[in-house]
Design a protein around this motif. Structure first.
Motif, PDB file in Angstrom:
ATOM      1  N   TYR A 100      55.150  28.355  22.124  1.00 31.99           N
ATOM      2  CA  TYR A 100      54.750  29.412  21.191  1.00 31.99           C
ATOM      3  C   TYR A 100      54.000  28.802  20.019  1.00 31.99           C
ATOM      4  O   TYR A 100      54.449  27.821  19.415  1.00 31.99           O
ATOM      5  CB  TYR A 100      55.984  30.191  20.721  1.00 31.99           C
ATOM      6  CG  TYR A 100      56.650  30.843  21.909  1.00 31.99           C
ATOM      7  CD1 TYR A 100      56.183  32.061  22.400  1.00 31.99           C
ATOM      8  CD2 TYR A 100      57.666  30.187  22.599  1.00 31.99           C
ATOM      9  CE1 TYR A 100      56.724  32.630  23.540  1.00 31.99           C
ATOM     10  CE2 TYR A 100      58.222  30.748  23.745  1.00 31.99           C
ATOM     11  CZ  TYR A 100      57.749  31.972  24.207  1.00 31.99           C
ATOM     12  OH  TYR A 100      58.278  32.521  25.340  1.00 31.99           O
ATOM     13  N   ILE A 101      52.843  29.411  19.726  1.00 29.85           N
ATOM     14  CA  ILE A 101      51.955  28.922  18.670  1.00 29.85           C
ATOM     15  C   ILE A 101      51.494  30.123  17.830  1.00 29.85           C
ATOM     16  O   ILE A 101      51.724  31.270  18.224  1.00 29.85           O
ATOM     17  CB  ILE A 101      50.732  28.172  19.278  1.00 29.85           C
ATOM     18  CG1 ILE A 101      50.007  29.055  20.302  1.00 29.85           C
ATOM     19  CG2 ILE A 101      51.161  26.840  19.906  1.00 29.85           C
ATOM     20  CD1 ILE A 101      48.735  28.431  20.882  1.00 29.85           C
ATOM     21  N   ILE A 106      56.330  37.429  17.791  1.00 34.36           N
ATOM     22  CA  ILE A 106      57.224  37.111  18.911  1.00 34.36           C
ATOM     23  C   ILE A 106      57.630  38.418  19.594  1.00 34.36           C
ATOM     24  O   ILE A 106      58.119  39.345  18.947  1.00 34.36           O
ATOM     25  CB  ILE A 106      58.477  36.359  18.408  1.00 34.36           C
ATOM     26  CG1 ILE A 106      58.046  35.042  17.735  1.00 34.36           C
ATOM     27  CG2 ILE A 106      59.449  36.092  19.547  1.00 34.36           C
ATOM     28  CD1 ILE A 106      59.182  34.270  17.077  1.00 34.36           C
ATOM     29  N   GLU A 107      57.393  38.496  20.887  1.00 34.55           N
ATOM     30  CA  GLU A 107      57.760  39.690  21.672  1.00 34.55           C
ATOM     31  C   GLU A 107      59.284  39.869  21.652  1.00 34.55           C
ATOM     32  O   GLU A 107      60.013  38.878  21.705  1.00 34.55           O
ATOM     33  CB  GLU A 107      57.329  39.511  23.135  1.00 34.55           C
ATOM     34  CG  GLU A 107      55.829  39.483  23.367  1.00 34.55           C
ATOM     35  CD  GLU A 107      55.203  40.866  23.260  1.00 34.55           C
ATOM     36  OE1 GLU A 107      55.920  41.871  23.471  1.00 34.55           O
ATOM     37  OE2 GLU A 107      54.003  40.930  22.933  1.00 34.55           O
ATOM     38  N   TYR A 120      64.497  31.980  12.135  1.00 36.66           N
ATOM     39  CA  TYR A 120      63.699  30.783  11.871  1.00 36.66           C
ATOM     40  C   TYR A 120      62.646  30.521  12.941  1.00 36.66           C
ATOM     41  O   TYR A 120      62.192  29.388  13.121  1.00 36.66           O
ATOM     42  CB  TYR A 120      64.613  29.576  11.674  1.00 36.66           C
ATOM     43  CG  TYR A 120      65.598  29.800  10.546  1.00 36.66           C
ATOM     44  CD1 TYR A 120      65.128  30.091   9.264  1.00 36.66           C
ATOM     45  CD2 TYR A 120      66.969  29.765  10.761  1.00 36.66           C
ATOM     46  CE1 TYR A 120      66.017  30.337   8.229  1.00 36.66           C
ATOM     47  CE2 TYR A 120      67.860  29.998   9.728  1.00 36.66           C
ATOM     48  CZ  TYR A 120      67.379  30.289   8.462  1.00 36.66           C
ATOM     49  OH  TYR A 120      68.257  30.527   7.435  1.00 36.66           O
ATOM     50  N   PHE A 121      62.299  31.585  13.676  1.00 36.67           N
ATOM     51  CA  PHE A 121      61.219  31.505  14.657  1.00 36.67           C
ATOM     52  C   PHE A 121      60.185  32.544  14.262  1.00 36.67           C
ATOM     53  O   PHE A 121      60.509  33.728  14.115  1.00 36.67           O
ATOM     54  CB  PHE A 121      61.766  31.764  16.062  1.00 36.67           C
ATOM     55  CG  PHE A 121      62.660  30.649  16.538  1.00 36.67           C
ATOM     56  CD1 PHE A 121      62.154  29.620  17.309  1.00 36.67           C
ATOM     57  CD2 PHE A 121      63.998  30.612  16.166  1.00 36.67           C
ATOM     58  CE1 PHE A 121      62.973  28.571  17.718  1.00 36.67           C
ATOM     59  CE2 PHE A 121      64.824  29.569  16.565  1.00 36.67           C
ATOM     60  CZ  PHE A 121      64.310  28.544  17.345  1.00 36.67           C
ATOM     61  N   VAL A 123      56.320  32.134  15.056  1.00 35.69           N
ATOM     62  CA  VAL A 123      55.056  32.212  15.805  1.00 35.69           C
ATOM     63  C   VAL A 123      55.331  32.620  17.251  1.00 35.69           C
ATOM     64  O   VAL A 123      56.310  32.184  17.855  1.00 35.69           O
ATOM     65  CB  VAL A 123      54.256  30.888  15.752  1.00 35.69           C
ATOM     66  CG1 VAL A 123      53.882  30.554  14.307  1.00 35.69           C
ATOM     67  CG2 VAL A 123      54.991  29.723  16.390  1.00 35.69           C
ATOM     68  N   GLY A 124      54.462  33.506  17.789  1.00 37.37           N
ATOM     69  CA  GLY A 124      54.810  34.099  19.073  1.00 37.37           C
ATOM     70  C   GLY A 124      53.697  34.193  20.103  1.00 37.37           C
ATOM     71  O   GLY A 124      53.838  34.886  21.107  1.00 37.37           O
ATOM     72  N   LYS A 125      52.588  33.483  19.884  1.00 32.34           N
ATOM     73  CA  LYS A 125      51.574  33.499  20.949  1.00 32.34           C
ATOM     74  C   LYS A 125      52.067  32.603  22.075  1.00 32.34           C
ATOM     75  O   LYS A 125      52.263  31.399  21.884  1.00 32.34           O
ATOM     76  CB  LYS A 125      50.225  33.013  20.428  1.00 32.34           C
ATOM     77  CG  LYS A 125      49.140  33.117  21.475  1.00 32.34           C
ATOM     78  CD  LYS A 125      47.797  32.660  20.981  1.00 32.34           C
ATOM     79  CE  LYS A 125      46.844  32.642  22.160  1.00 32.34           C
ATOM     80  NZ  LYS A 125      45.613  31.919  21.829  1.00 32.34           N
ATOM     81  N   GLU A 126      52.281  33.203  23.233  1.00 37.34           N
ATOM     82  CA  GLU A 126      52.934  32.487  24.335  1.00 37.34           C
ATOM     83  C   GLU A 126      51.935  31.780  25.244  1.00 37.34           C
ATOM     84  O   GLU A 126      50.943  32.370  25.660  1.00 37.34           O
ATOM     85  CB  GLU A 126      53.744  33.492  25.165  1.00 37.34           C
ATOM     86  CG  GLU A 126      54.543  32.839  26.273  1.00 37.34           C
ATOM     87  CD  GLU A 126      55.370  33.875  27.027  1.00 37.34           C
ATOM     88  OE1 GLU A 126      56.600  33.847  26.899  1.00 37.34           O
ATOM     89  OE2 GLU A 126      54.766  34.713  27.735  1.00 37.34           O
ATOM     90  N   VAL A 127      52.247  30.523  25.542  1.00 43.39           N
ATOM     91  CA  VAL A 127      51.489  29.771  26.547  1.00 43.39           C
ATOM     92  C   VAL A 127      52.524  29.284  27.558  1.00 43.39           C
ATOM     93  O   VAL A 127      53.464  28.579  27.191  1.00 43.39           O
ATOM     94  CB  VAL A 127      50.748  28.571  25.921  1.00 43.39           C
ATOM     95  CG1 VAL A 127      49.964  27.812  26.985  1.00 43.39           C
ATOM     96  CG2 VAL A 127      49.820  29.022  24.796  1.00 43.39           C
TER      97      VAL A 127
END
Ligand code: ZN
Length: 181
Positions: A100-101, A106-107, A120-121, A123-127
């Motif tokens: 995740y970047i 985040i979905e 504490y999470f 960024v949610g662009k998933e690779v």
């Protein structure tokens, strides 16, 4: 904090994954698999097992082992003096890794897979990386990653690693693992 026996168990387990991924190691290397719990004392949820082959003034190569669904918490590699920060290439050798970047929220289904400390999470662009696939993380990129249900083995190539200087979103994280008897 982890116990000595927890550490040994995780080291042995990591070696099984490395063998499954056909990683060739010397006897000396097999003795120095590192276990990090990020000071959160929930190794099953948050942790990484690493074997560093070399870490010179300029380059670094290591294997990262993740147990099933294990998460490496959100972090980035900051600038250190003249060095813009660690540039890192993660290439999956065995299993599946969800990276995740920045670039998306985040979905909800992904957030459900974070068992604790979800706040504490960010960024949610998933690779999604499968064996033979890789991602290049430029210096300073915020990232976190999670293994799929079978665990994963990652080939990790980078500029010099200075793990203790890594910055984490979670303020309670301590990068140096404390091992107690
Ligand atoms: Zn990183």
């Amino acid at each position: 904090m982890i116990t000595r026996s927890e550490q040994r168990r995780a080291q042995r387990r990591a070696l099984e994954y490395l063998e499954r991924a056909h990683v060739i190691m010397t006897a000396e290397e097999r003795e120095r698999v590192e276990v990090a719990d990020f000071g959160l004392s929930m190794l099953e949820y948050f942790g990484v097992q690493t074997l560093t082959y070399f870490n010179t003034e300029r380059i670094c190569a290591k294997q990262i082992v993740l147990f099933p669904n294990q998460i490496c918490p959100e972090h980035w590699h900051p600038r250190v003096g003249e060095d813009p920060g660690k540039e890192e290439i993660m290439r999956v050798r065995w299993g599946i890794v969800y990276v995740y970047i920045p670039g998306a929220e985040i979905e909800p289904s992904v957030r459900d897979r974070i068992p604790e400390r979800k706040e504490y999470f960010t960024v949610g662009k998933e690779v999604i990386l499968r064996p033979g696939e890789q991602i290049i993380l430029p210096p300073g990129t915020v990232h976190w990653f999670q293994a799929g249900p079978e665990g994963a083995v990652i080939d990790d190539f980078s500029t010099t690693s200075r793990d203790v200087l890594d910055q984490f979103t979670d303020p309670d994280i301590v990068r140096t693992t404390q091992v107690v008897d």
